[in-house]
Design an enzyme around this catalytic site. Structure first.
Site, short mmCIF file in Angstrom:
data_model
loop_
_atom_site.label_atom_id
_atom_site.label_comp_id
_atom_site.label_asym_id
_atom_site.label_seq_id
_atom_site.Cartn_x
_atom_site.Cartn_y
_atom_site.Cartn_z
N GLN A 98 0.84 -1.20 0.00
CA GLN A 98 0.00 0.00 0.00
C GLN A 98 0.88 1.25 0.00
OE1 GLN A 98 -2.42 1.63 3.34
NE2 GLN A 98 -4.18 1.03 2.09
N TYR A 183 -6.18 10.81 4.22
CA TYR A 183 -4.79 11.08 3.86
C TYR A 183 -4.74 11.89 2.55
CZ TYR A 183 -3.97 7.95 7.70
OH TYR A 183 -3.98 7.40 8.95
N GLY A 319 -9.19 -6.70 9.02
CA GLY A 319 -8.06 -6.08 9.69
C GLY A 319 -7.80 -6.67 11.05
N ARG A 320 -8.51 -6.17 12.05
CA ARG A 320 -8.26 -6.58 13.43
C ARG A 320 -8.26 -8.09 13.65
NH1 ARG A 320 -11.38 -1.97 13.49
NH2 ARG A 320 -10.58 -0.19 14.66
#
Length: 368
Positions: A98, A183, A319-320
Protein backbone atom coordinates in the site's frame (compact mmCIF):
# COMPACT_ATOMS: atom_id res chain seq x y z
CA UNK A 1 -19.86 -18.09 -3.71
CA UNK A 2 -18.29 -17.58 -0.28
CA UNK A 3 -15.07 -16.58 1.48
CA UNK A 4 -13.43 -19.94 0.86
CA UNK A 5 -13.85 -19.92 -2.91
CA UNK A 6 -10.86 -19.20 -5.12
CA UNK A 7 -10.62 -15.98 -7.13
CA UNK A 8 -8.58 -14.87 -10.14
CA UNK A 9 -6.89 -11.49 -9.55
CA UNK A 10 -4.71 -10.46 -12.48
CA UNK A 11 -2.19 -13.29 -12.90
CA UNK A 12 -2.86 -14.77 -9.47
CA UNK A 13 -5.37 -17.45 -8.52
CA UNK A 14 -6.14 -16.56 -4.90
CA UNK A 15 -6.71 -19.54 -2.61
CA UNK A 16 -9.67 -17.79 -0.98
CA UNK A 17 -11.51 -14.46 -1.00
CA UNK A 18 -10.12 -13.37 2.36
CA UNK A 19 -7.83 -10.33 2.20
CA UNK A 20 -5.59 -9.21 5.03
CA UNK A 21 -6.33 -5.49 5.25
CA UNK A 22 -3.57 -2.89 5.63
CA UNK A 23 -2.86 -2.12 9.29
CA UNK A 24 -0.22 0.24 10.67
CA UNK A 25 1.91 -1.59 13.27
CA UNK A 26 5.06 0.60 13.44
CA UNK A 27 7.68 -2.13 13.83
CA UNK A 28 10.41 -0.96 11.43
CA UNK A 29 14.13 -0.82 12.19
CA UNK A 30 15.50 2.62 13.05
CA UNK A 31 16.95 4.82 11.77
CA UNK A 32 15.57 4.68 8.26
CA UNK A 33 12.08 3.14 8.69
CA UNK A 34 13.41 -0.13 7.29
CA UNK A 35 11.29 -3.34 7.11
CA UNK A 36 12.92 -6.21 8.98
CA UNK A 37 12.89 -9.92 9.77
CA UNK A 38 10.31 -9.47 12.52
CA UNK A 39 7.93 -7.99 9.95
CA UNK A 40 8.66 -10.87 7.58
CA UNK A 41 7.66 -13.33 10.31
CA UNK A 42 4.46 -11.39 11.01
CA UNK A 43 3.36 -11.41 7.39
CA UNK A 44 4.37 -14.98 6.59
CA UNK A 45 2.27 -16.20 9.53
CA UNK A 46 -0.71 -14.63 7.75
CA UNK A 47 0.12 -15.85 4.23
CA UNK A 48 -2.96 -18.08 4.31
CA UNK A 49 -4.97 -15.04 3.26
CA UNK A 50 -5.96 -15.10 -0.38
CA UNK A 51 -4.11 -11.80 -0.59
CA UNK A 52 -2.18 -9.57 1.82
CA UNK A 53 -2.21 -5.79 1.54
CA UNK A 54 0.63 -4.43 3.63
CA UNK A 55 0.56 -1.65 6.14
CA UNK A 56 0.59 1.81 4.59
CA UNK A 57 4.08 2.66 3.33
CA UNK A 58 5.29 6.19 2.68
CA UNK A 59 6.41 7.04 -0.82
CA UNK A 60 8.81 9.75 0.40
CA UNK A 61 10.05 11.37 3.62
CA UNK A 62 7.40 14.06 3.06
CA UNK A 63 4.74 11.35 3.09
CA UNK A 64 5.39 10.15 6.65
CA UNK A 65 2.94 10.90 9.43
CA UNK A 66 3.50 8.27 12.14
CA UNK A 67 6.60 6.97 13.88
CA UNK A 68 8.33 3.79 12.70
CA UNK A 69 6.13 3.30 9.62
CA UNK A 70 7.93 1.74 6.65
CA UNK A 71 9.04 3.50 3.50
CA UNK A 72 9.67 2.40 -0.08
CA UNK A 73 11.91 5.26 -1.21
CA UNK A 74 15.41 4.07 -0.22
CA UNK A 75 17.43 1.05 -1.27
CA UNK A 76 17.63 -0.13 2.34
CA UNK A 77 13.84 -0.10 2.54
CA UNK A 78 13.55 -2.02 -0.73
CA UNK A 79 15.97 -4.66 0.59
CA UNK A 80 14.04 -4.86 3.85
CA UNK A 81 10.76 -5.45 2.02
CA UNK A 82 12.41 -8.26 0.04
CA UNK A 83 12.63 -10.21 3.32
CA UNK A 84 8.84 -9.93 3.56
CA UNK A 85 7.93 -10.72 -0.05
CA UNK A 86 10.35 -13.65 -0.25
CA UNK A 87 8.90 -15.20 2.90
CA UNK A 88 5.28 -14.74 1.80
CA UNK A 89 5.94 -16.11 -1.68
CA UNK A 90 7.68 -19.16 -0.25
CA UNK A 91 4.40 -19.92 1.54
CA UNK A 92 2.47 -19.46 -1.70
CA UNK A 93 1.00 -16.10 -0.68
CA UNK A 94 0.14 -13.00 -2.72
CA UNK A 95 1.17 -9.61 -1.34
CA UNK A 96 0.54 -6.02 -2.45
CA UNK A 97 2.20 -2.91 -1.05
CA UNK A 98 0.00 0.00 0.00
CA UNK A 99 1.47 3.33 -1.17
CA UNK A 100 0.94 6.22 1.24
CA UNK A 101 1.30 9.97 1.50
CA UNK A 102 -0.37 11.26 4.65
CA UNK A 103 -0.56 14.93 3.66
CA UNK A 104 -1.76 17.02 6.60
CA UNK A 105 -2.09 13.93 8.83
CA UNK A 106 1.43 14.40 10.11
CA UNK A 107 3.60 16.30 12.57
CA UNK A 108 6.49 18.74 12.28
CA UNK A 109 8.83 16.32 14.05
CA UNK A 110 8.91 14.19 10.88
CA UNK A 111 9.86 17.13 8.67
CA UNK A 112 12.74 18.87 10.40
CA UNK A 113 10.39 21.27 12.14
CA UNK A 114 8.55 22.24 8.95
CA UNK A 115 4.77 21.89 8.88
CA UNK A 116 3.11 19.09 6.89
CA UNK A 117 1.69 19.69 3.40
CA UNK A 118 -1.90 19.53 2.19
CA UNK A 119 -4.18 20.65 -0.64
CA UNK A 120 -5.09 23.70 1.46
CA UNK A 121 -4.06 25.23 4.78
CA UNK A 122 -6.92 23.74 6.81
CA UNK A 123 -6.40 22.19 10.25
CA UNK A 124 -7.33 18.47 10.20
CA UNK A 125 -8.44 18.28 13.85
CA UNK A 126 -6.75 14.91 14.16
CA UNK A 127 -3.86 13.20 15.91
CA UNK A 128 -0.94 11.03 14.85
CA UNK A 129 1.31 8.65 16.80
CA UNK A 130 4.76 10.11 17.55
CA UNK A 131 7.43 8.16 19.45
CA UNK A 132 10.84 8.99 20.85
CA UNK A 133 14.02 7.06 20.00
CA UNK A 134 13.22 4.53 22.73
CA UNK A 135 9.87 3.75 21.15
CA UNK A 136 7.72 5.47 23.76
CA UNK A 137 4.92 7.13 21.84
CA UNK A 138 1.68 9.02 22.23
CA UNK A 139 -1.00 10.60 20.06
CA UNK A 140 -0.28 14.27 19.33
CA UNK A 141 -2.29 16.96 17.54
CA UNK A 142 -1.57 17.65 13.89
CA UNK A 143 -0.44 21.24 13.25
CA UNK A 144 -1.81 23.60 10.64
CA UNK A 145 -0.45 22.44 7.25
CA UNK A 146 0.62 24.54 4.29
CA UNK A 147 -0.81 24.29 0.80
CA UNK A 148 1.21 22.46 -1.85
CA UNK A 149 2.51 24.35 -4.86
CA UNK A 150 1.82 23.06 -8.38
CA UNK A 151 5.49 22.11 -8.73
CA UNK A 152 5.32 20.10 -5.52
CA UNK A 153 2.22 18.29 -6.77
CA UNK A 154 4.16 17.22 -9.87
CA UNK A 155 6.92 15.92 -7.58
CA UNK A 156 4.40 13.86 -5.59
CA UNK A 157 3.06 12.21 -8.76
CA UNK A 158 6.63 11.25 -9.62
CA UNK A 159 7.16 9.94 -6.07
CA UNK A 160 4.17 7.61 -6.49
CA UNK A 161 5.48 6.39 -9.85
CA UNK A 162 8.93 5.68 -8.44
CA UNK A 163 7.50 4.05 -5.33
CA UNK A 164 5.54 1.62 -7.51
CA UNK A 165 8.69 0.75 -9.44
CA UNK A 166 10.53 0.26 -6.14
CA UNK A 167 7.75 -2.04 -4.96
CA UNK A 168 8.24 -4.24 -8.00
CA UNK A 169 11.98 -4.35 -7.29
CA UNK A 170 11.14 -5.41 -3.74
CA UNK A 171 9.16 -8.36 -5.09
CA UNK A 172 5.56 -7.28 -4.54
CA UNK A 173 2.79 -8.66 -6.73
CA UNK A 174 1.19 -5.23 -7.05
CA UNK A 175 0.47 -1.98 -5.25
CA UNK A 176 -2.53 -0.29 -3.70
CA UNK A 177 -2.77 3.52 -3.88
CA UNK A 178 -4.11 4.76 -0.54
CA UNK A 179 -6.72 7.40 -1.37
CA UNK A 180 -8.86 6.91 1.76
CA UNK A 181 -9.20 7.69 5.45
CA UNK A 182 -8.30 11.36 5.33
CA UNK A 183 -4.79 11.08 3.86
CA UNK A 184 -3.38 13.21 1.05
CA UNK A 185 -5.24 11.93 -2.00
CA UNK A 186 -8.48 11.78 0.00
CA UNK A 187 -7.82 15.35 1.16
CA UNK A 188 -7.75 16.45 -2.47
CA UNK A 189 -11.02 14.66 -3.23
CA UNK A 190 -13.06 16.50 -0.60
CA UNK A 191 -14.38 20.04 -0.60
CA UNK A 192 -13.99 20.17 3.19
CA UNK A 193 -10.20 19.81 2.95
CA UNK A 194 -9.57 21.18 -0.55
CA UNK A 195 -10.47 24.83 -1.23
CA UNK A 196 -7.91 25.35 -4.00
CA UNK A 197 -8.80 27.66 -6.89
CA UNK A 198 -6.45 26.12 -9.48
CA UNK A 199 -6.88 22.97 -11.59
CA UNK A 200 -6.77 20.78 -8.46
CA UNK A 201 -9.70 22.40 -6.66
CA UNK A 202 -13.33 23.42 -7.07
CA UNK A 203 -15.19 21.01 -9.35
CA UNK A 204 -15.43 17.26 -8.86
CA UNK A 205 -13.21 16.79 -11.91
CA UNK A 206 -10.56 19.11 -10.50
CA UNK A 207 -10.58 17.61 -7.02
CA UNK A 208 -10.25 14.14 -8.57
CA UNK A 209 -7.39 15.19 -10.83
CA UNK A 210 -4.48 14.26 -8.58
CA UNK A 211 -5.76 10.75 -7.83
CA UNK A 212 -6.38 10.12 -11.52
CA UNK A 213 -2.92 11.41 -12.43
CA UNK A 214 -1.27 9.32 -9.72
CA UNK A 215 -3.13 6.20 -10.85
CA UNK A 216 -2.15 6.85 -14.47
CA UNK A 217 1.51 7.22 -13.51
CA UNK A 218 1.47 4.02 -11.48
CA UNK A 219 -0.43 2.04 -14.12
CA UNK A 220 2.03 3.12 -16.81
CA UNK A 221 4.98 2.18 -14.57
CA UNK A 222 3.93 -1.30 -13.44
CA UNK A 223 0.73 -2.22 -15.30
CA UNK A 224 -2.88 -1.38 -14.54
CA UNK A 225 -3.68 -4.99 -13.65
CA UNK A 226 -1.19 -4.78 -10.77
CA UNK A 227 -2.64 -1.50 -9.47
CA UNK A 228 -5.41 -1.08 -6.89
CA UNK A 229 -6.93 2.00 -5.26
CA UNK A 230 -8.42 2.34 -1.77
CA UNK A 231 -11.32 4.77 -1.27
CA UNK A 232 -13.49 5.70 1.72
CA UNK A 233 -16.86 7.03 0.55
CA UNK A 234 -18.69 7.03 3.89
CA UNK A 235 -15.93 7.95 6.34
CA UNK A 236 -16.40 11.43 7.83
CA UNK A 237 -13.74 11.71 10.56
CA UNK A 238 -10.73 14.06 10.30
CA UNK A 239 -12.74 16.77 8.56
CA UNK A 240 -13.74 14.47 5.71
CA UNK A 241 -17.52 15.03 5.80
CA UNK A 242 -17.76 16.30 2.22
CA UNK A 243 -21.31 16.67 0.83
CA UNK A 244 -20.09 15.79 -2.68
CA UNK A 245 -17.96 12.76 -1.84
CA UNK A 246 -20.31 10.11 -3.29
CA UNK A 247 -20.52 11.63 -6.80
CA UNK A 248 -16.78 12.29 -6.52
CA UNK A 249 -16.06 8.64 -5.71
CA UNK A 250 -18.27 7.47 -8.57
CA UNK A 251 -16.51 9.85 -10.96
CA UNK A 252 -13.15 8.46 -9.83
CA UNK A 253 -14.42 4.89 -10.20
CA UNK A 254 -15.41 5.57 -13.79
CA UNK A 255 -12.06 7.22 -14.59
CA UNK A 256 -10.09 4.42 -12.92
CA UNK A 257 -12.13 1.82 -14.79
CA UNK A 258 -11.18 3.47 -18.08
CA UNK A 259 -7.53 3.18 -17.03
CA UNK A 260 -8.02 -0.54 -16.38
CA UNK A 261 -7.14 -0.36 -12.68
CA UNK A 262 -7.24 -3.88 -11.25
CA UNK A 263 -9.34 -3.28 -8.17
CA UNK A 264 -11.04 -0.78 -5.90
CA UNK A 265 -10.88 -1.32 -2.15
CA UNK A 266 -13.57 0.35 -0.05
CA UNK A 267 -12.63 1.31 3.48
CA UNK A 268 -16.01 1.27 5.18
CA UNK A 269 -16.60 2.98 8.51
CA UNK A 270 -15.89 0.51 11.32
CA UNK A 271 -16.94 2.21 14.55
CA UNK A 272 -20.07 1.18 16.49
CA UNK A 273 -22.50 3.87 15.28
CA UNK A 274 -21.00 4.30 11.82
CA UNK A 275 -23.28 4.85 8.83
CA UNK A 276 -24.11 1.76 6.82
CA UNK A 277 -23.10 1.71 3.17
CA UNK A 278 -26.42 1.79 1.26
CA UNK A 279 -27.07 -0.92 -1.29
CA UNK A 280 -27.89 1.64 -3.98
CA UNK A 281 -24.31 2.95 -3.71
CA UNK A 282 -22.92 -0.57 -4.02
CA UNK A 283 -25.02 -1.05 -7.17
CA UNK A 284 -23.86 2.30 -8.57
CA UNK A 285 -20.24 1.39 -7.94
CA UNK A 286 -20.65 -1.88 -9.83
CA UNK A 287 -22.11 0.10 -12.72
CA UNK A 288 -19.15 2.51 -12.76
CA UNK A 289 -16.31 0.02 -12.19
CA UNK A 290 -15.96 -3.34 -13.91
CA UNK A 291 -12.87 -4.57 -12.07
CA UNK A 292 -12.49 -6.37 -8.75
CA UNK A 293 -14.18 -4.85 -5.70
CA UNK A 294 -12.80 -5.37 -2.17
CA UNK A 295 -14.65 -4.18 0.92
CA UNK A 296 -13.38 -3.82 4.50
CA UNK A 297 -15.15 -2.77 7.70
CA UNK A 298 -16.14 -4.99 10.63
CA UNK A 299 -17.24 -7.89 8.49
CA UNK A 300 -17.84 -11.29 10.03
CA UNK A 301 -18.18 -14.57 8.17
CA UNK A 302 -21.95 -14.32 7.74
CA UNK A 303 -22.01 -10.70 6.59
CA UNK A 304 -19.05 -11.27 4.28
CA UNK A 305 -20.64 -14.25 2.59
CA UNK A 306 -23.89 -12.33 2.12
CA UNK A 307 -22.09 -9.43 0.38
CA UNK A 308 -20.27 -11.92 -1.85
CA UNK A 309 -23.46 -13.83 -2.67
CA UNK A 310 -25.22 -10.62 -3.66
CA UNK A 311 -22.25 -9.69 -5.90
CA UNK A 312 -21.60 -6.36 -4.18
CA UNK A 313 -17.96 -7.38 -3.68
CA UNK A 314 -15.50 -9.99 -4.91
CA UNK A 315 -13.12 -10.07 -1.94
CA UNK A 316 -13.52 -9.18 1.74
CA UNK A 317 -10.69 -7.57 3.72
CA UNK A 318 -10.29 -8.18 7.44
CA UNK A 319 -8.06 -6.08 9.69
CA UNK A 320 -8.26 -6.58 13.43
CA UNK A 321 -9.12 -10.31 13.25
CA UNK A 322 -5.76 -10.94 11.58
CA UNK A 323 -3.81 -9.37 14.44
CA UNK A 324 -4.55 -12.00 17.08
CA UNK A 325 -5.41 -14.78 14.63
CA UNK A 326 -2.51 -15.40 12.23
CA UNK A 327 -4.43 -18.44 10.95
CA UNK A 328 -7.63 -16.45 10.42
CA UNK A 329 -8.62 -18.18 7.14
CA UNK A 330 -8.32 -21.58 8.83
CA UNK A 331 -10.46 -20.38 11.71
CA UNK A 332 -13.08 -19.27 9.21
CA UNK A 333 -12.88 -22.61 7.40
CA UNK A 334 -13.33 -24.69 10.56
CA UNK A 335 -15.43 -22.25 12.62
CA UNK A 336 -12.73 -22.06 15.27
CA UNK A 337 -13.19 -19.30 17.88
CA UNK A 338 -11.31 -16.05 17.38
CA UNK A 339 -8.75 -14.70 19.83
CA UNK A 340 -8.82 -11.03 20.89
CA UNK A 341 -5.85 -8.75 20.35
CA UNK A 342 -4.04 -6.69 22.96
CA UNK A 343 -4.72 -3.05 22.13
CA UNK A 344 -1.72 -1.82 24.11
CA UNK A 345 0.69 -3.48 21.65
CA UNK A 346 -0.74 -2.19 18.37
CA UNK A 347 1.92 0.44 17.62
CA UNK A 348 5.65 -0.03 18.07
CA UNK A 349 7.38 -2.50 20.32
CA UNK A 350 8.66 -6.03 19.85
CA UNK A 351 7.30 -9.44 18.89
CA UNK A 352 4.91 -9.21 21.84
CA UNK A 353 1.42 -8.54 20.52
CA UNK A 354 2.77 -8.79 16.99
CA UNK A 355 4.22 -12.10 15.85
CA UNK A 356 3.71 -14.09 19.08
CA UNK A 357 -0.01 -14.83 18.67
CA UNK A 358 -0.41 -18.60 18.27
CA UNK A 359 -2.44 -20.49 15.73
CA UNK A 360 -5.50 -22.29 17.05
CA UNK A 361 -4.68 -25.62 18.65
CA UNK A 362 -5.64 -28.25 16.13
CA UNK A 363 -5.40 -25.83 13.19
CA UNK A 364 -3.35 -27.00 10.24
CA UNK A 365 -1.72 -23.55 9.95
CA UNK A 366 1.83 -23.07 11.13
CA UNK A 367 1.04 -20.06 13.39
CA UNK A 368 3.89 -18.69 15.44
Amino acid sequence: MDLLNTYQLADHKLDNRIVMAPMTRSRTTQPGNIPNQMMAEYYVQRAGAGMIITEATQISPQGQGYSFTPGIHTQAQIEGWKLVTDAVHQKGGVIYLQLWHVGRMSHSSFHGGEVPVAPSAILPQAQVWVADESGNGSMVDCPMPRALTLEEIEDIIEDYRQAAINAMEAGFDGVEIHAANGYLLDQFLRSTSNIRTDQYGGSIENRSRLLIQVAKAVCEAIGAERTGVRLAPYITARGMNCPEIIPTILHCANELDEQGVGYLHLSEADWDDAPQVPLHFRSQLRAHFSGTLIVAGRYDKEKANQILAEDYADLIAFGRPFIANPDFPERIRHNYPLSQFDGTTLFGGTEKGYSDYPAYIGSQSSGS
